[in-house]
Design a protein around this motif. Structure first.
Motif, PDB file in Angstrom:
ATOM      1  N   VAL A 120     -32.798 -23.570 -16.491  1.00 60.79           N
ATOM      2  CA  VAL A 120     -31.606 -24.337 -16.846  1.00 60.79           C
ATOM      3  C   VAL A 120     -31.040 -23.779 -18.149  1.00 60.79           C
ATOM      4  CG1 VAL A 120     -30.674 -26.587 -17.482  1.00 60.79           C
ATOM      5  CG2 VAL A 120     -32.445 -26.417 -15.723  1.00 60.79           C
ATOM      6  N   LYS A 121     -29.762 -23.440 -18.120  1.00 65.65           N
ATOM      7  CA  LYS A 121     -29.083 -22.948 -19.323  1.00 65.65           C
ATOM      8  C   LYS A 121     -28.294 -24.109 -19.926  1.00 65.65           C
ATOM      9  CE  LYS A 121     -25.845 -19.461 -21.043  1.00 65.65           C
ATOM     10  NZ  LYS A 121     -24.890 -18.364 -20.655  1.00 65.65           N
ATOM     11  N   LEU A 122     -28.895 -24.760 -20.921  1.00 64.42           N
ATOM     12  CA  LEU A 122     -28.276 -25.933 -21.531  1.00 64.42           C
ATOM     13  C   LEU A 122     -27.194 -25.546 -22.523  1.00 64.42           C
ATOM     14  CD1 LEU A 122     -31.123 -28.479 -22.399  1.00 64.42           C
ATOM     15  CD2 LEU A 122     -29.208 -28.849 -20.855  1.00 64.42           C
ATOM     16  N   LYS A 123     -26.057 -26.223 -22.424  1.00 69.23           N
ATOM     17  CA  LYS A 123     -25.002 -26.105 -23.418  1.00 69.23           C
ATOM     18  C   LYS A 123     -24.745 -27.510 -23.956  1.00 69.23           C
ATOM     19  CE  LYS A 123     -22.646 -21.929 -21.854  1.00 69.23           C
ATOM     20  NZ  LYS A 123     -21.326 -21.333 -21.521  1.00 69.23           N
ATOM     21  N   ILE A 124     -25.136 -27.759 -25.198  1.00 65.32           N
ATOM     22  CA  ILE A 124     -25.085 -29.102 -25.769  1.00 65.32           C
ATOM     23  C   ILE A 124     -23.999 -29.183 -26.826  1.00 65.32           C
ATOM     24  CG2 ILE A 124     -26.412 -30.866 -26.989  1.00 65.32           C
ATOM     25  CD1 ILE A 124     -28.947 -29.545 -25.848  1.00 65.32           C
ATOM     26  N   GLU A 125     -23.237 -30.266 -26.767  1.00 66.01           N
ATOM     27  CA  GLU A 125     -22.125 -30.445 -27.702  1.00 66.01           C
ATOM     28  C   GLU A 125     -22.117 -31.874 -28.228  1.00 66.01           C
ATOM     29  OE1 GLU A 125     -17.309 -29.456 -27.814  1.00 66.01           O
ATOM     30  OE2 GLU A 125     -18.445 -29.305 -25.949  1.00 66.01           O
ATOM     31  N   GLU A 126     -21.911 -32.020 -29.539  1.00 63.80           N
ATOM     32  CA  GLU A 126     -21.781 -33.345 -30.141  1.00 63.80           C
ATOM     33  C   GLU A 126     -20.356 -33.841 -29.962  1.00 63.80           C
ATOM     34  OE1 GLU A 126     -23.892 -34.586 -33.963  1.00 63.80           O
ATOM     35  OE2 GLU A 126     -21.811 -34.454 -34.643  1.00 63.80           O
ATOM     36  N   LEU A 127     -20.213 -34.991 -29.312  1.00 65.74           N
ATOM     37  CA  LEU A 127     -18.886 -35.516 -28.977  1.00 65.74           C
ATOM     38  C   LEU A 127     -18.858 -37.026 -29.195  1.00 65.74           C
ATOM     39  CD1 LEU A 127     -18.499 -33.689 -25.543  1.00 65.74           C
ATOM     40  CD2 LEU A 127     -17.313 -33.038 -27.647  1.00 65.74           C
ATOM     41  N   THR A 128     -17.679 -37.555 -29.479  1.00 64.15           N
ATOM     42  CA  THR A 128     -17.519 -39.001 -29.535  1.00 64.15           C
ATOM     43  C   THR A 128     -17.517 -39.553 -28.113  1.00 64.15           C
ATOM     44  OG1 THR A 128     -15.106 -38.953 -29.418  1.00 64.15           O
ATOM     45  CG2 THR A 128     -16.105 -38.783 -31.624  1.00 64.15           C
ATOM     46  N   THR A 129     -17.698 -40.854 -27.985  1.00 62.56           N
ATOM     47  CA  THR A 129     -17.702 -41.479 -26.660  1.00 62.56           C
ATOM     48  C   THR A 129     -16.383 -41.248 -25.938  1.00 62.56           C
ATOM     49  OG1 THR A 129     -19.229 -43.183 -27.444  1.00 62.56           O
ATOM     50  CG2 THR A 129     -18.011 -43.661 -25.430  1.00 62.56           C
ATOM     51  N   GLU A 130     -15.288 -41.362 -26.665  1.00 60.43           N
ATOM     52  CA  GLU A 130     -13.969 -41.142 -26.063  1.00 60.43           C
ATOM     53  C   GLU A 130     -13.848 -39.722 -25.527  1.00 60.43           C
ATOM     54  OE1 GLU A 130      -9.218 -41.498 -27.292  1.00 60.43           O
ATOM     55  OE2 GLU A 130     -10.782 -42.104 -28.702  1.00 60.43           O
ATOM     56  N   GLU A 131     -14.319 -38.742 -26.298  1.00 63.08           N
ATOM     57  CA  GLU A 131     -14.268 -37.345 -25.844  1.00 63.08           C
ATOM     58  C   GLU A 131     -15.173 -37.137 -24.642  1.00 63.08           C
ATOM     59  OE1 GLU A 131     -13.471 -35.031 -30.109  1.00 63.08           O
ATOM     60  OE2 GLU A 131     -15.509 -35.596 -29.534  1.00 63.08           O
ATOM     61  N   ILE A 132     -16.333 -37.782 -24.636  1.00 67.09           N
ATOM     62  CA  ILE A 132     -17.271 -37.649 -23.522  1.00 67.09           C
ATOM     63  C   ILE A 132     -16.651 -38.150 -22.226  1.00 67.09           C
ATOM     64  CG2 ILE A 132     -19.339 -38.759 -22.558  1.00 67.09           C
ATOM     65  CD1 ILE A 132     -20.656 -38.302 -25.314  1.00 67.09           C
ATOM     66  N   ILE A 133     -16.045 -39.331 -22.254  1.00 71.15           N
ATOM     67  CA  ILE A 133     -15.436 -39.892 -21.044  1.00 71.15           C
ATOM     68  C   ILE A 133     -14.351 -38.951 -20.507  1.00 71.15           C
ATOM     69  CG2 ILE A 133     -14.017 -41.781 -20.159  1.00 71.15           C
ATOM     70  CD1 ILE A 133     -15.500 -43.646 -22.094  1.00 71.15           C
ATOM     71  N   ALA A 134     -13.513 -38.442 -21.405  1.00 69.37           N
ATOM     72  CA  ALA A 134     -12.433 -37.536 -20.986  1.00 69.37           C
ATOM     73  C   ALA A 134     -13.007 -36.265 -20.370  1.00 69.37           C
ATOM     74  CB  ALA A 134     -11.537 -37.205 -22.176  1.00 69.37           C
ATOM     75  N   ARG A 135     -14.034 -35.699 -20.980  1.00 69.78           N
ATOM     76  CA  ARG A 135     -14.574 -34.420 -20.495  1.00 69.78           C
ATOM     77  C   ARG A 135     -15.383 -34.571 -19.209  1.00 69.78           C
ATOM     78  NH1 ARG A 135     -15.624 -30.296 -25.498  1.00 69.78           N
ATOM     79  NH2 ARG A 135     -14.010 -31.097 -26.879  1.00 69.78           N
ATOM     80  N   ILE A 136     -16.034 -35.698 -19.033  1.00 69.76           N
ATOM     81  CA  ILE A 136     -16.705 -35.932 -17.751  1.00 69.76           C
ATOM     82  C   ILE A 136     -15.666 -36.064 -16.648  1.00 69.76           C
ATOM     83  CG2 ILE A 136     -18.008 -37.632 -16.407  1.00 69.76           C
ATOM     84  CD1 ILE A 136     -19.771 -38.108 -18.794  1.00 69.76           C
ATOM     85  N   ASN A 137     -14.613 -36.806 -16.911  1.00 67.71           N
ATOM     86  CA  ASN A 137     -13.557 -36.981 -15.905  1.00 67.71           C
ATOM     87  C   ASN A 137     -12.850 -35.675 -15.589  1.00 67.71           C
ATOM     88  OD1 ASN A 137     -13.897 -39.745 -15.430  1.00 67.71           O
ATOM     89  ND2 ASN A 137     -12.636 -40.314 -17.188  1.00 67.71           N
ATOM     90  N   ASP A 138     -12.717 -34.789 -16.588  1.00 67.86           N
ATOM     91  CA  ASP A 138     -12.046 -33.504 -16.381  1.00 67.86           C
ATOM     92  C   ASP A 138     -12.979 -32.431 -15.837  1.00 67.86           C
ATOM     93  OD1 ASP A 138      -9.698 -34.561 -17.304  1.00 67.86           O
ATOM     94  OD2 ASP A 138      -9.875 -33.775 -19.333  1.00 67.86           O
ATOM     95  N   GLY A 139     -14.262 -32.737 -15.760  1.00 69.47           N
ATOM     96  CA  GLY A 139     -15.216 -31.758 -15.264  1.00 69.47           C
ATOM     97  C   GLY A 139     -15.647 -30.729 -16.287  1.00 69.47           C
ATOM     98  N   HIS A 140     -15.395 -30.993 -17.582  1.00 66.40           N
ATOM     99  CA  HIS A 140     -15.741 -30.032 -18.627  1.00 66.40           C
ATOM    100  C   HIS A 140     -17.170 -30.167 -19.119  1.00 66.40           C
ATOM    101  CE1 HIS A 140     -11.151 -29.787 -19.508  1.00 66.40           C
ATOM    102  NE2 HIS A 140     -11.515 -28.960 -18.562  1.00 66.40           N
TER     103      HIS A 140
END
Length: 312
Positions: A120-140
């Protein structure tokens, strides 16, 4: 049209620049431009307004990109089905973590996860909850670790643990002599808070009973880090609330500043969250199981009351 062309269109829509989109897709800019032109010619429409800086989607382009994202996700699901059938746990996995969880939880599981699942090639990013919801919905991003519940129709939540709030009360504070606290003891006017955008801040505000108009306060002090709040509290600027795991790093010198709440303890629910399409579930399941086993030895609280991380 091809899946590749649709992926190129999504990259341009995200970066609003052909050159950056080409770099993201690991192709040359002329190659990407040619494929997008072929797609537009086939559909007999213009997807991108190239006259704007940065590039913008046309009205019909926005509808096409929305549908393209669904198609690409479904195409990815085919590979996901194959991987699950083979029991393969590997490939790229993009994980978001909110700032108040990242410094305490990540060191507890990351090394174990990498050793157990080296493919597994993990790519971890620190994000706010608002950014997380947007990026999950956008597939990022593929998944995230955040405080829940989030009340989002497109996101599934799998609780990992329940983390109590612990009060940090400095010398000479009105609550200093109390051995344990009740929620009703809290007053927002003498509370040091994280700056706006942190869901832990919203949890603290939701927990507090007494509110004052900000214009009536003598001062309002906010910070972007829990460590800064602790230092300011030590300087006599007020009390603050900490997530339980953050209290494990408090030195013996200041451990007497920690005050626990009577049960049921106010707590936040920390969950592994992901899109309802359930892509890469074999990695999500593996991560959930590993974190749950690791955290079990650190947090054993059960009699808690979950405080919402959402702004009220």
């Amino acid at each position: 049209m091809t899946i590749t062309q649709l992926k190129y269109a999504l990259a341009i829509a995200e970066h609003k620049n052909f050159t950056k989109a080409a770099e993201k897709c690991f192709v040359t800019q002329p190659t990407l431009s040619t494929q997008i032109q072929k797609l537009e010619d086939e559909l007999d429409i213009v997807i991108f307004d190239r006259g704007k800086k940065p590039i913008e989607l046309t009205e019909v382009g926005r509808k096409i990109v929305f549908q393209a994202r669904n198609i690409v996700n479904e195409a990815d699901r085919i590979q996901d089905i194959v991987d699950q059938q083979k029991g393969f746990i590997g490939g790229e996995f993009r994980l978001g973590i909110i700032p108040t969880i990242m410094p305490t939880l990540l060191p507890m599981f990351l090394n174990n996860f990498i050793k157990k699942y080296p493919k597994v090639k993990l790519k971890i990013e620190e994000l706010t909850t608002e950014e997380i919801i947007a990026r999950i919905n956008d597939g990022h991003i593929d998944a995230a670790i955040a405080a829940t519940p989030l009340e989002s129709d497109n996101i599934k939540e799998r609780p990992l643990y329940y983390e109590p709030f612990v009060a940090y009360v400095p010398t000479n504070h009105r609550l200093r002599d109390r051995k344990t606290l009740e929620v009703s003891d809290l007053e927002i006017e003498d509370m040091l808070l994280l700056e706006d955008g942190h869901c832990f801040r919203e949890g603290v505000i939701n927990l507090c009973k007494a509110f004052k108009n900000q214009e009536d306060e003598h001062f309002q002090l906010e910070s972007g880090s829990i460590e800064t709040l602790i230092k300011l509290s030590n300087e006599g600027m007020g009390m603050t609330l900490l997530p339980y795991l953050h209290t494990q790093d408090i030195s013996d010198k200041y451990s007497s500043n920690l005050k626990h709440f009577i049960e049921p303890s106010p707590a936040r629910e920390v969950s592994l969250i992901y899109h309802k399409s359930e892509l890469k579930m074999q990695i999500i399941n593996a991560m959930h199981d590993l974190i749950s086993s690791v955290i079990r030895g650190a947090i054993a609280f059960s009699n808690v009351e979950i405080i919402s991380p959402l702004a009220k």
